[in-house]
Motif scaffolding. Structure first.
Motif, PDB file in Angstrom:
ATOM      1  N   ARG A 152      43.307  48.552  38.704  1.00  0.00           N
ATOM      2  CA  ARG A 152      41.976  48.169  38.217  1.00  0.00           C
ATOM      3  C   ARG A 152      42.047  46.763  37.650  1.00  0.00           C
ATOM      4  O   ARG A 152      43.047  46.398  37.011  1.00  0.00           O
ATOM      5  N   PRO A 153      41.009  45.948  37.824  1.00  0.00           N
ATOM      6  CA  PRO A 153      41.028  44.581  37.269  1.00  0.00           C
ATOM      7  C   PRO A 153      40.810  44.599  35.763  1.00  0.00           C
ATOM      8  O   PRO A 153      40.131  45.464  35.221  1.00  0.00           O
ATOM      9  N   GLU A 154      41.415  43.621  35.090  1.00  0.00           N
ATOM     10  CA  GLU A 154      41.244  43.504  33.644  1.00  0.00           C
ATOM     11  C   GLU A 154      39.978  42.739  33.284  1.00  0.00           C
ATOM     12  O   GLU A 154      39.509  42.810  32.133  1.00  0.00           O
ATOM     13  N   VAL A 155      39.441  41.957  34.250  1.00  0.00           N
ATOM     14  CA  VAL A 155      38.224  41.172  34.007  1.00  0.00           C
ATOM     15  C   VAL A 155      37.278  41.381  35.177  1.00  0.00           C
ATOM     16  O   VAL A 155      37.660  41.853  36.245  1.00  0.00           O
ATOM     17  N   SER A 156      36.038  41.029  34.968  1.00  0.00           N
ATOM     18  CA  SER A 156      35.042  41.109  36.034  1.00  0.00           C
ATOM     19  C   SER A 156      35.140  39.873  36.923  1.00  0.00           C
ATOM     20  O   SER A 156      35.599  38.804  36.493  1.00  0.00           O
TER      21      SER A 156
ATOM     22  N   GLN B 290      44.652  33.565  31.595  1.00  0.00           N
ATOM     23  CA  GLN B 290      43.330  33.910  32.114  1.00  0.00           C
ATOM     24  C   GLN B 290      43.269  33.744  33.629  1.00  0.00           C
ATOM     25  O   GLN B 290      42.614  34.526  34.325  1.00  0.00           O
TER      26      GLN B 290
ATOM     27  N   ARG C  63      45.032  36.704  35.358  1.00  0.00           N
ATOM     28  CA  ARG C  63      44.286  37.960  35.320  1.00  0.00           C
ATOM     29  C   ARG C  63      43.262  38.058  36.436  1.00  0.00           C
ATOM     30  O   ARG C  63      42.690  39.124  36.655  1.00  0.00           O
TER      31      ARG C  63
ATOM     32  N   LYS D  93      33.542  45.060  38.253  1.00  0.00           N
ATOM     33  CA  LYS D  93      33.631  44.975  36.801  1.00  0.00           C
ATOM     34  C   LYS D  93      35.027  45.354  36.341  1.00  0.00           C
ATOM     35  O   LYS D  93      35.781  46.007  37.072  1.00  0.00           O
ATOM     36  N   ASP D  94      35.363  44.953  35.159  1.00  0.00           N
ATOM     37  CA  ASP D  94      36.689  45.277  34.629  1.00  0.00           C
ATOM     38  C   ASP D  94      36.820  46.797  34.497  1.00  0.00           C
ATOM     39  O   ASP D  94      35.911  47.476  34.024  1.00  0.00           O
ATOM     40  N   GLY D  95      37.952  47.322  34.941  1.00  0.00           N
ATOM     41  CA  GLY D  95      38.211  48.763  34.890  1.00  0.00           C
ATOM     42  C   GLY D  95      37.770  49.517  36.117  1.00  0.00           C
ATOM     43  O   GLY D  95      37.999  50.738  36.198  1.00  0.00           O
TER      44      GLY D  95
END
Length: 397
Positions: A89-93, A176, A179, A202-204
Motif C-alpha cells: 500500500r502507498p504511504e502517500v496519495s 518524500q 515514498r 490514496k494512501d493505504g
C-alpha cells in the motif's frame, strides 16, 4: 314383574357358574405322564429356543484378538500460510505513472513495482540541495575570514548551524521522493494488481500482493488437553482437499504464547517439508499430530465390547475342562485407543485369543458356559443371537 326378576336372577347365577368352570379348567392339575413332552417340538430342538438350551452349548460368533500398529494422535483442521506474504500500500496519495511488473511475475527485493508522480518532490529536492550548497559555500568563506581576523567565532557557529538545517532539508526531500515509489520488500511472486496507469490512489489503498512461497507453514489449533504433549519438532501429517491422494510432512516450529479463551485451544504453526511449488496460501488442510505409535497393540472388534454396571467386558473363549469344546470366560476390558471398527485392550487377552462378537447376552449371566461357534459363512448356518449391546459381525480369520 316377579317372573322377570326370577329370570334375571337365574341368568346371573348361570353366568357366575360358567366363569367358575372356566377358571377351574384353566388351572386344573396336568394328568400323570403329561409335562414338557405335551407340547410338540421340532426334532433335535431343545427347550428354550435361541439355538441352545440351558443344558446345551450357547451358539455364538467370535473374532480373533489381533496385533496392529496404533498411533496416539490428535486431528485438527488448519490453513496453509506462505513463508512471507504482504499486500503493498502507498504511504502517500498520488497518481500512478509507471508499473514495474506483470501479474504473476517473480519480483526481486527492492524492485520498483509502482511509481507515483514525483515531479513536485523532485523539485523540492533540487531546491533543498541548492540551499545546502549555498550554506556550505558560506561556511567555507567565513572560515577563511576567521583566519584573517575579519569575523568572530560565533559567525562560524551560525554558518555551521545553517548548513545542518539545509542538509536536513535535503534528507527530508529525499525521503518524500522515495515514498512516491512502492518497492518489493522481499523476493517473491506478484499477484494480480488492482490499479492501472493513470489511477489516482490514496494512501493505504491496496496495490499488489507479494508472496514468498519458498516454504509453507500450516497453522492449526489443538485443544488444551494436548498442550502438555506438544513439543517443538513434533511430526505432523498434512492432507489437502485440493490435492487428494497426496500426503505432506511437517514439523512444529512455533507454539503460541497463550490459549484462546473462547475455544480453549492453542495456535500451532508447523513448517511443511519438501517441494511447495504446488501449494498456495489459504488452502484448507487436515492435520494429524502423532504423539506415539504402539506397534504391537492388541485389538478386538468393537462388537466384542459389552457394557455392564458402568464397566466394559469381553467374553473370551477358552478350552473346556475336558479338553473338548470351548468355554466362556468373562474378562473386564481396559480400553486403550480406538480406530474405526477396532478397539485396543490393555490386558486380559493375548494375540490369537477368540472373543465373542455376537451372542454375549446369555454368557454374561452366571459362570462359565459351554459355547458353540457359528460359522456365518456356511449357507443355511444358524445365526447367533445378537447381544443387546452389540451387533453381530463376521468372525475374523
Amino acid at each position: 314383574m316377579s317372573f322377570k326378576k326370577l329370570h334375571g336372577v337365574v341368568a346371573v347365577v348361570a353366568l357366575v357358574g360358567l366363569s367358575g368352570l372356566a377358571y377351574w379348567w384353566q388351572h386344573r392339575a396336568p394328568p400323570a405322564g403329561a409335562g414338557a413332552s405335551a407340547a410338540p417340538t421340532a426334532p433335535g430342538a431343545r427347550p428354550g429356543g435361541g439355538g441352545a438350551g440351558p443344558s446345551g452349548p450357547v451358539a455364538v460368533e467370535a473374532g480373533k484378538v489381533s496385533l496392529m500398529a496404533m498411533a496416539d494422535d490428535a486431528q485438527a483442521v488448519g490453513t496453509l500460510r506462505a513463508r512471507q506474504a504482504v499486500t503493498l500500500r502507498p504511504e502517500v496519495s498520488g497518481r500512478v505513472v509507471k508499473l514495474g511488473f506483470n501479474d504473476g511475475q517473480r519480483v526481486r527485493q527492492g524492485q520498483v513495482l509502482v511509481q507515483l508522480d514525483d515531479s513536485l518532490q523532485a523539485a523540492q529536492l533540487q531546491q533543498a540541495e541548492a540551499q545546502a550548497a549555498i550554506a556550505r559555500t558560506q561556511l567555507q568563506r567565513n572560515r577563511e575570514l576567521l583566519t584573517q581576523g575579519f569575523v568572530s567565532a560565533s559567525v562560524i557557529d551560525q554558518a555551521e548551524a545553517t548548513l545542518k538545517v539545509a542538509e536536513a532539508q535535503v534528507a527530508l526531500s529525499k525521503a518524500q521522493l522515495a515514498r512516491m515509489q512502492v518497492r518489493a520488500p522481499f523476493d517473491g511472486v506478484a499477484g494480480i494488481r488492482t490499479v492501472n496507469l493513470g489511477d489516482y490512489v490514496k494512501d493505504g489503498a491496496d496495490l499488489i500482493a507479494i508472496e514468498d512461497s519458498s516454504s509453507m507453514w500450516v497453522d492449526f489449533r489443538l485443544s488444551e488437553r494436548f498442550v502438555a504433549r506438544l513439543k517443538l519438532g513434533q511430526e505432523v501429517e498434512v492432507a489437502l482437499d485440493a490435492l487428494p491422494g497426496r500426503a505432506f510432512k511437517a514439523k512444529v516450529e512455533a507454539l503460541d504464547t497463550q490459549l484462546d479463551a473462547n475455544g480453549r485451544s492453542m495456535l500451532v504453526r508447523a513448517r511443511v517439508a519438501g517441494d511447495s511449488a504446488a501449494l498456495r496460501s489459504g488452502l484448507f488442510a487436515r492435520v494429524r499430530v502423532v504423539f506415539s505409535v504402539r506397534e504391537q497393540a492388541l485389538v478386538v472388534p468393537e462388537e466384542a465390547l459389552v457394557p455392564q454396571g458402568g464397566k466394559q467386558y469381553v467374553v473370551k473363549l477358552v478350552p473346556g475342562q475336558d479338553g473338548k469344546g470351548l468355554t466362556s470366560e468373562r474378562v473386564e476390558a481396559k480400553l486403550g485407543m480406538r480406530v474405526p471398527g477396532k478397539v485396543e485392550l490393555l490386558g486380559g487377552v493375548a494375540a490369537g485369543d477368540l472373543v465373542v462378537t455376537a451372542g454375549q447376552s446369555r454368557l454374561m449371566r452366571g459362570g462359565p458356559q459351554q459355547v458353540k461357534l457359528v460359522d456365518v459363512d456356511k449357507p443355511g448356518a444358524p445365526r447367533a443371537p445378537a447381544a443387546a449391546s452389540a451387533a453381530a459381525t463376521k468372525p475374523s480369520n
